[in-house]
Design a protein around this motif. Structure first.
Motif, PDB file in Angstrom:
ATOM      1  N   PRO A  39       0.816  -1.220   0.000  1.00  0.00           N
ATOM      2  CA  PRO A  39       0.000   0.000   0.000  1.00  0.00           C
ATOM      3  C   PRO A  39       0.850   1.272   0.000  1.00  0.00           C
ATOM      4  O   PRO A  39       0.447   2.280  -0.598  1.00  0.00           O
ATOM      5  N   GLU A  40       1.992   1.225   0.629  1.00  0.00           N
ATOM      6  CA  GLU A  40       2.863   2.409   0.665  1.00  0.00           C
ATOM      7  C   GLU A  40       3.515   2.718  -0.669  1.00  0.00           C
ATOM      8  O   GLU A  40       4.175   3.744  -0.810  1.00  0.00           O
ATOM      9  N   ASP A  41       3.346   1.844  -1.650  1.00  0.00           N
ATOM     10  CA  ASP A  41       3.829   2.141  -3.007  1.00  0.00           C
ATOM     11  C   ASP A  41       2.816   2.983  -3.784  1.00  0.00           C
ATOM     12  O   ASP A  41       3.110   3.413  -4.909  1.00  0.00           O
ATOM     13  N   THR A  42       1.659   3.217  -3.214  1.00  0.00           N
ATOM     14  CA  THR A  42       0.643   4.025  -3.877  1.00  0.00           C
ATOM     15  C   THR A  42       1.157   5.438  -4.113  1.00  0.00           C
ATOM     16  O   THR A  42       1.607   6.105  -3.189  1.00  0.00           O
ATOM     17  N   ALA A  43       1.104   5.868  -5.368  1.00  0.00           N
ATOM     18  CA  ALA A  43       1.627   7.182  -5.737  1.00  0.00           C
ATOM     19  C   ALA A  43       1.387   7.409  -7.222  1.00  0.00           C
ATOM     20  O   ALA A  43       1.012   6.487  -7.954  1.00  0.00           O
ATOM     21  N   VAL A  44       1.629   8.626  -7.644  1.00  0.00           N
ATOM     22  CA  VAL A  44       1.743   8.913  -9.068  1.00  0.00           C
ATOM     23  C   VAL A  44       3.200   8.670  -9.444  1.00  0.00           C
ATOM     24  O   VAL A  44       4.104   9.223  -8.813  1.00  0.00           O
ATOM     25  N   TYR A  45       3.404   7.851 -10.444  1.00  0.00           N
ATOM     26  CA  TYR A  45       4.742   7.508 -10.900  1.00  0.00           C
ATOM     27  C   TYR A  45       5.088   8.305 -12.148  1.00  0.00           C
ATOM     28  O   TYR A  45       4.314   8.327 -13.109  1.00  0.00           O
TER      29      TYR A  45
END
Length: 123
Positions: free
Chosen positions: A88-94
């Motif tokens: 879940p902590e990988d959630t982001a705009v890449y």
């Protein structure tokens, strides 16, 4: 004119995988580097991974090392980010990024940026 176009983002459950792609137009960046950054809500943009064009050396931030793999198809002028064991902590705009100059440590000073692709990891 340089263009970086990302694709491959989406919604995935924790533990799942996604592969991001970034197609570069207008320049090859073979002497520089291409990489990925991400920005989570309320946080600053952070470096994720990069690949140096001259020798293929890769760089990763500690939190993704062993889970993410950056690669490049020089013929297609495209860089990929294979993301496994997503959290879940990988959630982001890449964001895809590129620099045309040589770098000894290729985690900063990127000049060209894509528009970003959303990655959401549900728990």
């Amino acid at each position: 004119q340089v263009q970086l176009v990302e694709s491959g983002g989406g919604l995935v459950q924790a533990g799942g995988s996604l592969r991001l792609s970034c197609a570069a137009g207008g320049r090859t960046f073979s002497s520089g580097a291409m990489g990925w950054f991400r920005q989570a809500p309320g946080k600053e943009r952070e470096f994720v991974a990069a690949l140096r064009g001259t020798d293929g050396r890769t760089y990763y931030t500690a939190s993704v090392r062993g889970r993410f793999t950056i690669s490049r198809d020089y013929a297609k002028n495209t860089v990929y980010l294979q993301m496994n064991s997503l959290k879940p902590e990988d959630t982001a705009v890449y964001y895809c990024a590129a620099r045309s100059d040589y770098c000894t440590v290729c985690d900063r000073l990127f000049r060209y940026w894509g528009q970003g692709t959303q990655v959401t990891v549900s728990s």
